[in-house]
Design an enzyme around this catalytic site. Sequence first.
Site, PDB file in Angstrom:
ATOM      1  N   ASP A   1       0.793  -1.230   0.000  1.00 62.75           N
ATOM      2  CA  ASP A   1       0.000   0.000   0.000  1.00 62.75           C
ATOM      3  C   ASP A   1       0.826   1.281   0.000  1.00 62.75           C
ATOM      4  OD1 ASP A   1      -2.074  -1.778   0.260  1.00 62.75           O
ATOM      5  OD2 ASP A   1      -3.014  -0.748   1.947  1.00 62.75           O
TER       6      ASP A   1
ATOM      7  N   HIS B   1      -6.135   3.120  -4.140  1.00 60.20           N
ATOM      8  CA  HIS B   1      -6.048   3.314  -2.683  1.00 60.20           C
ATOM      9  C   HIS B   1      -6.391   4.759  -2.299  1.00 60.20           C
ATOM     10  CE1 HIS B   1      -5.146   2.059   1.300  1.00 60.20           C
ATOM     11  NE2 HIS B   1      -3.928   2.573   1.403  1.00 60.20           N
TER      12      HIS B   1
ATOM     13  N   HIS C   1      -5.110   9.314   0.579  1.00 61.54           N
ATOM     14  CA  HIS C   1      -5.159   8.522   1.814  1.00 61.54           C
ATOM     15  C   HIS C   1      -5.982   9.198   2.911  1.00 61.54           C
ATOM     16  CE1 HIS C   1      -3.619   5.728   4.958  1.00 61.54           C
ATOM     17  NE2 HIS C   1      -3.430   4.931   3.922  1.00 61.54           N
TER      18      HIS C   1
ATOM     19  N   HIS D   1       3.372  -2.462   3.313  1.00 59.46           N
ATOM     20  CA  HIS D   1       3.513  -1.115   2.728  1.00 59.46           C
ATOM     21  C   HIS D   1       4.884  -0.945   2.092  1.00 59.46           C
ATOM     22  CE1 HIS D   1       0.324  -0.797   5.736  1.00 59.46           C
ATOM     23  NE2 HIS D   1      -0.121   0.270   5.080  1.00 59.46           N
TER      24      HIS D   1
END
Length: 278
Positions: free
Chosen positions: A96, A147, A151, A250
Site C-alpha cells: 500500500d 487506494h 489517503h 507497505h
Amino acid sequence: MISTVLIMTGLLGQATAATTTAQVDPAPIVSASPTPSVTAPSPAPSFSPSPTPTPTPSKNSPRVENTAVDTKPKGRTGPAGSIMTTGTKGVALTFDDGPDPDYTPQLLKLLAKQQVKATFCLVGTQARRHPDLVEAIAAGGHSLCNHSWNHDLRLGKKSHAAIRADLERTNAAIRAAVPGAEIRYMRAPGGNFTPAMVKVSAQLGMRSIYWKVDPRDWDQPETESRDAHRKRIIRIVQQRTRAGAIVLSHDYAQPDTIDAYRVLLPWLHKRFQLVPLT
C-alpha cells in the site's frame, strides 16, 4: 439682634452645603467580568485521526493507518462486505501507499528475483508524481489497486459523489501512466470501508479488498529498533499466513518492510502459491 441674624445665616449655609454634598452622584460600581460561556467539546471522530494530507508527504512522517481496525479479523468477509481472502489456495501479497521512489524499485527487484506477482494499492498523488514507477509495476505483471487520492481516512464517510470523484481521480492518475490499465480493486485508506465506499467502487468496476494478515509494518514504536521491527514483521507474517490469505504490507516509507521481504519472499514462495489479485 444683628448677631442673631448672622448666626442664623451661618446655620442655613451649612445646611445647604450638606444637602448639596448628599446629592452628588456616587462613584459608579464596576461590575466583575461575566463568566465566559463554556463551549462543549466537539465529538471525537469515528475514525482514528490522520495528519492533514499534503501533496508531498514527508518520508519522516509516513502515513498513519487506522489503529482501531482489527488486525486479526475472523471469517471470510471484511468491513462492509470487503473481501479478505483470495477465494483459492493462493496467497496474495499487497503493498500500500506507493509508489515510493526509494523503496518500490527495491521491492520490484525482489519480486522479480523470486518470480512473484503482487498487488500494488496506489495512492493517486503518488501515482501522479511517479508515473514511471506505475509503469514499472504494470510492466512487471503486478495487479493495480486504487487506494484513494491522498489517503483520507474519512473518505468513506463522505457523500457518494465525493467518493466517486476521489476514486475516479486516482484511476485517472494511474491510467495517465499506463493507458488502459485494468484497476479491478479498491482498498479504503486504513481499511475504513463503508457501504457507500464499497457500492461506489463496485459501480466503477472495482472489488473492495481488506486483508487477513496485517504485520502492522507501518507502526514502529520509538522504543523498537529497526532490527526488532524487521523481525516482528517477519514473525507475524510467518505465523499468521495460511492458504488463501491476503497479506497487507507497505512499500511507502518502510525500509524495514523491504528488508523483511528479503527473508519473507523465499520463505513464502516455498510454502504457498503467491498470486496477484486478478
